[in-house]
Design an enzyme around this catalytic site. Structure first.
Site, PDB file in Angstrom:
ATOM      1  N   GLY A  95       0.829  -1.201   0.000  1.00  0.00           N
ATOM      2  CA  GLY A  95       0.000   0.000   0.000  1.00  0.00           C
ATOM      3  C   GLY A  95       0.859   1.245   0.000  1.00  0.00           C
ATOM      4  N   GLY A 122       1.652   5.802   4.591  1.00  0.00           N
ATOM      5  CA  GLY A 122       0.700   6.499   5.440  1.00  0.00           C
ATOM      6  C   GLY A 122      -0.634   5.819   5.616  1.00  0.00           C
ATOM      7  N   THR A 144       2.366  -0.527   9.038  1.00  0.00           N
ATOM      8  CA  THR A 144       3.077  -0.848  10.272  1.00  0.00           C
ATOM      9  C   THR A 144       2.106  -1.019  11.433  1.00  0.00           C
ATOM     10  OG1 THR A 144       5.000   0.398   9.489  1.00  0.00           O
ATOM     11  CG2 THR A 144       4.885  -0.073  11.842  1.00  0.00           C
ATOM     12  N   HIS A 203     -10.354  33.821 -13.883  1.00  0.00           N
ATOM     13  CA  HIS A 203      -9.836  32.484 -14.179  1.00  0.00           C
ATOM     14  C   HIS A 203     -10.519  31.437 -13.288  1.00  0.00           C
ATOM     15  CE1 HIS A 203      -6.455  29.680 -15.360  1.00  0.00           C
ATOM     16  NE2 HIS A 203      -6.888  29.083 -14.248  1.00  0.00           N
ATOM     17  N   GLU A 204     -10.516  31.671 -11.984  1.00  0.00           N
ATOM     18  CA  GLU A 204     -11.126  30.712 -11.059  1.00  0.00           C
ATOM     19  C   GLU A 204     -12.639  30.685 -11.208  1.00  0.00           C
ATOM     20  OE1 GLU A 204      -9.396  28.598  -9.596  1.00  0.00           O
ATOM     21  OE2 GLU A 204      -7.464  29.540  -9.978  1.00  0.00           O
ATOM     22  N   HIS A 235     -13.538  28.263 -14.003  1.00  0.00           N
ATOM     23  CA  HIS A 235     -13.568  26.868 -13.553  1.00  0.00           C
ATOM     24  C   HIS A 235     -14.853  26.569 -12.788  1.00  0.00           C
ATOM     25  CE1 HIS A 235      -9.534  25.920 -14.806  1.00  0.00           C
ATOM     26  NE2 HIS A 235      -8.957  26.791 -13.985  1.00  0.00           N
ATOM     27  N   ASP A 252      -3.597  23.437 -15.423  1.00  0.00           N
ATOM     28  CA  ASP A 252      -4.898  22.996 -15.956  1.00  0.00           C
ATOM     29  C   ASP A 252      -4.698  22.160 -17.215  1.00  0.00           C
ATOM     30  OD1 ASP A 252      -6.040  24.528 -13.952  1.00  0.00           O
ATOM     31  OD2 ASP A 252      -6.254  26.292 -15.224  1.00  0.00           O
TER      32      ASP A 252
END
Length: 605
Positions: free
Chosen positions: A204, A207, A211, A427-428, A431, A504
């Site tokens: 895997g 994190g 363990t 720009h944002e 989106h 992007d």
């Protein structure tokens, strides 16, 4: 025939021999120090000065050794000089009552021979002891750290973890339950001739709790747990790694039933023959010994299970993965929605939360987070609340912590012009608006911000309503259209392009290439045009056709994004100007501002 070690050999090979050598070495250093101190107190003078001092009755006594003279003035000052080989000064010394003693000059030679010879003997003794201790197979009374087994042993009383401590991953725990049952009662399996797996490989991403899962197995089985990293086997001395493997398994057998856990197995278990040189020879010897121990110890009555963890199973030697060694592979995936909520509930037990905190909402807003990421999220939220002197951790703290983990810390010192901020806002907004205009295919919008974080000048967050394991062609195209929204908005409103769309385009290109090369979602048909070992498995002509098809998908997505923004330009302007004013807007505010029916949102505040 067995030979017993002599008392002298055991004396010098044990701790007492080391103590004796240390005492001798300290004594020699002390002697050298006294000699050096005496040398520093003596004042060298030339022969003419010496004769002048004798004639002036200033010399008390002298000691002659060959041509060297050392003496003492009547004032108590020590001096030294060298006499010419043919000069006669005895009458002068007698005339002025100078006390004279004479000896051969071999004394100093003997002293220095003793010092040098003793040092050489001490050096040979140390080298002999080092070679004796690092000899393969010698596992007793090692006095040097590099020759010792580095595995840490945990007794059952010190292991607090069990399967209840591991949230989520029910399938992995079910796979390992057989091992626990075997360690608890081996005769239950052996009476019918069943053989339990000798090793289980936990696979895997970092994190995700490999363990912790291994320690939970030891806690459930209530048996000793030996933990070591794969890199701890490898040493600069050839044969040390194999010796450590032998010693580790011998120790585990003495405490059977027990578990050996090898973390980062790929450090020692890589494919053999992949390189040249002594370092590779040492690693391969260590791997060969590991293969031998795993293949042979099960023939005894000892119950020893080997667990190992890696995130690179593709580089492991095939002999490790064959039946009889690591023949069971347990996948430890990223936690899904339900598992994320369980993990969060485990980590927040010691955190003072505001009653309004909804763990299920936090879980929905953290797709793709590992267990370690979720633990870090809670810690960062608690730190943020502590800095503000709050009485408890609120949802806004989790929002800030998540943004910090994903994008980095907010850059408040960045100076931007209003023109740059307005372009970023459009720009944002491009989106986000395209996300809202494709409610059936795009993920729900969460928030939009133009506050810079890390390397991003702004970001639009969208989170899925649930865990998705299969994506349709329409969903992928919708993501490409959303990715093109930022550049399309810039060109539509400002008739310009900026570098802000570089990432992007990277995302959109990856999606388009996946459609064309792997998923059969283009005009090239159902063939899979993947790469193997970094090499293309198709012709140059096919590669050109793939590039054309990818560009066709991207151009189509951009044209669709431009068309949708042009048709809703009034909403784009309203949205972008409000975002420019507030810098951060959440989905609920945006739905209300634009008059669009709202969808479910994962808002933390």
């Amino acid at each position: 025939m067995k030979f017993k070690k002599s008392k002298m050999s055991s004396f010098w090979g044990g701790p007492r021999g080391l103590v004796v050598m240390v005492v001798v070495f300290v004594a020699m250093l002390s002697l050298l120090n006294r000699v050096s101190q005496f040398t520093r107190q003596v004042q060298p003078i030339n022969y003419s000065k010496f004769l002048e001092q004798v004639e002036s009755d200033a010399v008390k006594n002298i000691h002659v050794s060959g041509q060297s003279i050392q003496g003492e003035m009547k004032s108590g000052e020590l001096f030294a000089t060298v006499v010419p080989p043919t000069h006669n000064h005895w009458d002068l010394l007698k005339l002025h009552n100078v006390d004279v003693s004479v000896e051969h000059d071999t004394g100093n030679i003997y002293m220095w021979l003793f010092i040098i010879g003793g040092g050489i003997l001490l050096l040979f003794a140390v080298l002999w002891l080092v070679l004796r201790q690092v000899r393969p197979g010698n596992s007793g009374n090692n006095m040097f750290p590099f020759a010792k087994n580095k595995a840490k042993m945990f007794m059952p009383s010190s292991i607090k973890e069990n399967f209840d401590s591991v949230a989520g991953i029910p399938e992995a725990k079910e796979e390992l339950k057989d091992i626990v049952d075997f360690l608890k009662d081996p005769t239950r399996f052996r009476r019918l001739g069943a053989k339990i797996t000798r090793g289980a490989l936990l696979v895997g991403e970092p994190g995700n709790g490999k363990t912790l899962l291994a320690r939970a197995v030891a806690g459930e089985a209530n048996c000793p747990f030996f933990s070591i990293s794969g890199s701890d086997f490898i040493e600069v001395f050839v044969g040390v790694g194999a010796s450590r493997v032998r010693e580790l398994f011998a120790q585990a057998r003495r405490h059977a039933p027990s578990i050996i856990f090898i973390d980062e197995l790929d450090a020692v278990g890589r494919q053999r023959g992949a390189g040249l040189g002594g370092g590779h020879d040492e690693r391969e010897q260590t791997l060969n010994q590991l293969l031998t121990e795993m293949d042979g110890f099960q023939t005894k009555e000892d119950s020893v299970i080997v667990l190992a963890a890696t995130n690179r199973p593709d580089v492991l030697d095939k002999a490790l993965l064959r039946p009889g060694r690591f023949d069971r592979r347990v996948y430890v995936p990223f936690p899904d929605l339900a598992s994320r909520e369980q993990i969060l509930n485990v980590h927040i037990k010691n955190v003072t939360l505001d009653p309004a905190v909804d763990v299920s909402v936090i879980a929905k807003g953290t797709p793709g987070f590992s267990g370690a990421d979720l633990a870090s999220l809670i810690n960062e939220a608690a730190l943020a609340a502590s800095k503000k002197d709050q009485d408890s951790v609120v949802m806004h703290d989790f929002e800030e912590a998540r943004d910090k983990i994903i994008l980095g810390k907010e850059v408040k010192s960045m100076v931007r012009t209003k023109e740059e901020m307005r372009i970023t806002a459009y720009h944002e907004a491009g989106h986000a608006l395209l996300t809202l205009l494709q409610p059936e295919d795009a993920d729900p919008l969460h928030k939009v911000t133009i506050a810079p974080r890390g390397r991003a000048l702004g970001v639009s967050f969208s989170f899925p309503e649930r865990d998705k394991h299969v994506h349709t062609k329409k969903e992928i195209i919708a993501k490409i259209i959303v990715s093109m929204g930022g550049r399309a908005a810039e060109e539509l409103m400002f008739n310009t392009t900026t570098t802000g769309a570089s990432n992007d385009f990277k995302v959109a290109t990856s999606l388009a290439r996946t459609m064309v090369c792997h998923c059969g979602m283009s005009g090239l048909g159902k063939a899979n045009y993947s790469q193997e070992s970094g090499e293309f498995v198709y012709s140059q002509k096919t590669a050109e056709e793939i590039d054309r098809e990818v560009n066709k998908v991207l151009d189509s997505g951009y044209d669709k994004a431009m068309e949708m923004l042009r048709e809703n330009q009034d909403k784009l302007v309203t949205f972008a100007e409000k975002l420019f004013e507030q810098e951060t807007m959440y989905a609920g505010e945006i739905y209300e501002l634009l008059g669009i029916p709202p969808r479910q949102e994962c808002r933390f505040v």
